[in-house]
Design a protein around this motif. Structure first.
Motif, mmCIF file in Angstrom:
data_model
loop_
_atom_site.group_PDB
_atom_site.id
_atom_site.type_symbol
_atom_site.label_atom_id
_atom_site.label_comp_id
_atom_site.label_asym_id
_atom_site.label_seq_id
_atom_site.Cartn_x
_atom_site.Cartn_y
_atom_site.Cartn_z
ATOM 1 N N ALA A 117 0.831 -1.211 0.000
ATOM 2 C CA ALA A 117 0.000 0.000 0.000
ATOM 3 C C ALA A 117 0.861 1.254 0.000
ATOM 4 O O ALA A 117 0.539 2.253 -0.651
ATOM 5 N N TYR A 118 1.973 1.210 0.724
ATOM 6 C CA TYR A 118 2.856 2.382 0.799
ATOM 7 C C TYR A 118 3.477 2.664 -0.566
ATOM 8 O O TYR A 118 3.558 3.821 -0.996
ATOM 9 N N ARG A 121 1.216 4.390 -2.898
ATOM 10 C CA ARG A 121 0.897 5.785 -2.566
ATOM 11 C C ARG A 121 2.037 6.746 -2.891
ATOM 12 O O ARG A 121 1.853 7.954 -2.791
ATOM 13 N N ARG A 126 3.472 7.117 -9.829
ATOM 14 C CA ARG A 126 2.159 7.238 -10.460
ATOM 15 C C ARG A 126 2.296 7.707 -11.904
ATOM 16 O O ARG A 126 3.163 8.524 -12.219
ATOM 17 N N ARG A 131 -2.618 6.714 -11.278
ATOM 18 C CA ARG A 131 -2.547 5.364 -10.706
ATOM 19 C C ARG A 131 -1.103 4.868 -10.736
ATOM 20 O O ARG A 131 -0.245 5.425 -11.409
ATOM 21 N N ARG A 319 2.312 13.334 3.333
ATOM 22 C CA ARG A 319 1.930 11.948 3.640
ATOM 23 C C ARG A 319 3.129 11.129 4.080
ATOM 24 O O ARG A 319 3.064 10.370 5.051
ATOM 25 N N THR A 320 4.266 11.317 3.402
ATOM 26 C CA THR A 320 5.444 10.516 3.726
ATOM 27 C C THR A 320 6.092 10.934 5.039
ATOM 28 O O THR A 320 6.900 10.193 5.585
ATOM 29 N N SER A 329 -2.710 7.293 6.221
ATOM 30 C CA SER A 329 -3.956 6.978 5.513
ATOM 31 C C SER A 329 -5.140 7.659 6.173
ATOM 32 O O SER A 329 -6.015 8.219 5.494
#
Length: 632
Positions: A117-118, A121, A126, A131, A319-320, A329
């Motif tokens: 998941a990481y 993200r 992407r 995506r 986020r990171t 998340s």
């Protein structure tokens, strides 16, 4: 004869000789193995675990490339910089191993689903549709010489360390009383009386006699002498000079953009507040309180503390930068002002609230095309510069002059008579074939070189440079008749300065004896200026001169001091202190607490890492570090 040799072969002397011959051939055949017996080729060992030189070399190379990209190619590492980068890279690997071993000792694990998941993200992986792009991921692995399994192993170890550091950082909180004291210190304002005695306002002194002028001329020989000049020849080579001949294809630019997409823009940032409590029930109570209209953060802090936990502002983070993937998340799924449901981690139950949100942005390729081209050209030019520098060094070692080496290898070249300021005897600035930012460093190198020494192609801020000092012309005192005007002006200026210094010292003595500033200043016929109230920070309309702020804020009320300024002496007396009104500074107090908490969290993490390192058995091999720093 043969019988004699047979008899000799049977003796102990012959047998010993044969044994020595056999051993010598054996050692000759396994020379490398014998030579390395007892020698450790790893760059460091942490608790018995080796950090190999290859890993440290790759880390050093990546860091040098990162610095080059950050400076857009305007960076040529000299041996000192390479050594410092290598040492830092090794130390980072040591801290990594220490934290990894501690995570293993504590049984901290990161599931495969979390790692997956990481990865999905990470913005740089992407595609244009937003995506996960396998092509971008593979390009990243190729550019960094990583395998997929190796990268995932590094990521898993990093996530486990984040859990450790997140737990340590979560304990950073700043009491309101402490922040209030510091804010009061910052916002305190003062009023002071100032007298300035300008040198230009001093009366004209008596014209100097010939004896006075001659003595002043000799006593200040450095002011009235010619500078040291050097007759030099220099040859230079740097990446900037070579960039014009470097070609970068469109495919190279596109690949670099895809691999480093996250560098060309800014990620989304969110202001995050966290409450950490030991039970789910307490976390739900905190979340319910936080969602009530009008609830401020101090109330949440109190509730978390009463439940056996704490509440901490995490500041504005990407986020990171969140301490744990689960928390990232949760925080990045909320709208501005939203409060999360309880989130469980190995450290307890978390409740998060999001404040302001700064949307992220990514610049399109067309906007950064020239920047990427320049960066790639600079990297390639730097590599080519190192190769050519080796050939130049060989040429110089073969006895060639600097001028001959410059012609043979198409180097930048200059011959000049120059002083330490970079000027010719007529005062004109001498052009040198070095970047403007490196001119001062190049001049220092020129004046540090020895006359007659064999030139070497030295690396520095200028790139590579060889200096040949042909002649040194030492300073000489200029005859008084040639500089009479300058000496006379300097004598008068010095007399005026001494006159004002004496007046300022007398005024300061009067103030310290208890006389009022207005009365003491009136006696010497100078006005008093009352300034304030003013704060500690210069600029922004602050009326107190910058160099007087620190001395004024060290004075007690009615205290006085004297400060030498470039064109005057200042005497200042503190009249009053105005305490800060914190009742109207709630927002500033909150911002200060968040800033202090962030700083405290960083300090706690650094101290925790230092404690782990001190407890571990860390051994660094300086010989291998030097080899890494010297390798290209």
């Amino acid at each position: 004869m043969i019988s004699a040799m047979r008899r000799l072969a049977g003796t102990w002397f012959a047998k010993a000789l044969f044994i020595l011959l056999i051993l010598s051939f054996a050692v000759w055949g396994i020379e490398d193995m014998v030579r390395n017996i007892g020698r450790d080729t790893s760059v460091a060992r942490v608790g018995g675990e080796a950090i190999e030189a290859q890993e440290a070399q790759e880390a050093t190379t990546r860091e040098l490339q990162r610095i080059t990209r950050a400076l857009q190619g305007n960076f040529t590492p000299n041996p000192t910089i390479r050594r410092a980068v290598a040492e830092q890279a090794v130390e980072s690997l040591v801290i990594d191993r220490v934290a990894r071993q501690e995570a293993q000792r504590m049984g901290i694990t990161v599931p495969d689903e979390t790692v997956r998941a990481y990865v999905f993200r990470i913005p740089g992986f992407r595609g244009l549709d937003g995506r996960f792009s396998r092509d971008s991921f593979n390009q990243f692995l190729r550019n960094n010489d990583l395998t997929e399994s190796g990268f995932l192993a590094l990521l898993r170890a990093d996530l486990s360390r984040q859990q450790l550091s997140g737990a340590v950082r979560a304990g950073a909180s700043v009491p309101e009383a402490l922040a209030a004291r510091i804010l009061a210190w910052q916002l305190e304002r003062r009023t002071a009386a100032l007298v300035e005695l300008d040198f230009a306002d001093a009366p004209e002194p008596e014209p100097p006699t010939e004896a006075q002028l001659s003595r002043f001329h000799e006593n200040n020989a450095a002011r009235f002498s010619t500078p040291e000049f050097r007759e030099i020849a220099i040859a230079t080579l740097n990446a900037e000079r070579m960039m014009a001949s470097i070609e970068v294809s469109e495919r190279d630019i596109e690949d670099a953009y895809a691999a480093n997409r996250d560098q060309y823009g800014a990620p989304e940032r969110r202001e995050v507040f966290q409450a950490l409590v030991p039970t789910e029930e307490a976390a739900r109570d905190v979340a319910r309180l936080w969602r009530e209209e009008g609830t401020e953060f101090p109330a949440v802090e109190t509730a978390a503390r009463e439940a056996g936990g704490s509440a901490t502002p995490l500041g504005s983070v990407t986020r990171t930068e969140m301490p744990l993937p689960a928390l990232a998340s949760a925080a990045f799924a909320l709208a501005a002002g939203g409060v999360s449901d309880p989130v469980q981690t190995p450290f307890g139950w978390h409740v998060l609230r999001v404040g302001t949100v700064q949307p992220g942005e990514t610049q399109p390729l067309d906007a950064v095309r020239d920047r990427i081209r320049s960066t790639l050209a600079a990297e390639r030019a730097a590599d080519e510069a190192f190769d050519r520098a080796t050939r130049v060094e060989d040429t110089l070692a073969g006895g060639a002059t600097v001028a001959e080496a410059a012609r043979r290898h198409e180097l930048g070249f200059a011959e000049a008579r120059i002083d330490a300021e970079g000027r010719a005897p007529d005062g004109a600035e001498v052009p040198l074939p070095v970047p403007a930012a490196a001119r001062a460093a190049a001049l220092r190198a020129i004046f540090a070189a020895e006359r007659g020494a064999a030139p070497r192609f030295q690396e520095g801020e200028w790139g590579f440079m060889a200096v040949e000092v042909r002649e040194v012309i030492p300073p000489a005192l200029i005859p008084l008749e040639e500089v009479r005007q300058q000496v006379t002006e300097a004598f008068v200026a010095d007399a005026r300065r001494r006159f004002q210094e004496e007046r300022a010292a007398a005024l300061l003595a009067a103030l310290r004896a208890g006389r009022p500033m207005a009365e003491a200043a009136a006696e010497i016929g100078t006005p008093v200026e009352v300034l304030g109230p003013f704060g500690r920070e210069p600029g922004g309309g602050n009326p107190m001169p910058r160099e007087l702020l620190a001395p004024v804020f060290e004075l007690p009320v009615n205290g006085a001091t004297m400060v030498a300024r470039p064109r005057s002496f200042a005497v200042v007396q503190l009249l009053s202190i105005q305490p800060a009104e914190l009742g109207e500074a709630a927002e500033a107090l909150g911002a200060l607490r968040r800033e202090m908490a962030q700083t405290m969290a960083e300090d706690l993490e650094a101290q925790y890492q230092a404690a782990l390192r001190a407890r571990a058995d860390v051994r660094i091999n300086p010989r291998v570090v030097q080899q890494i720093a010297g390798s290209e």
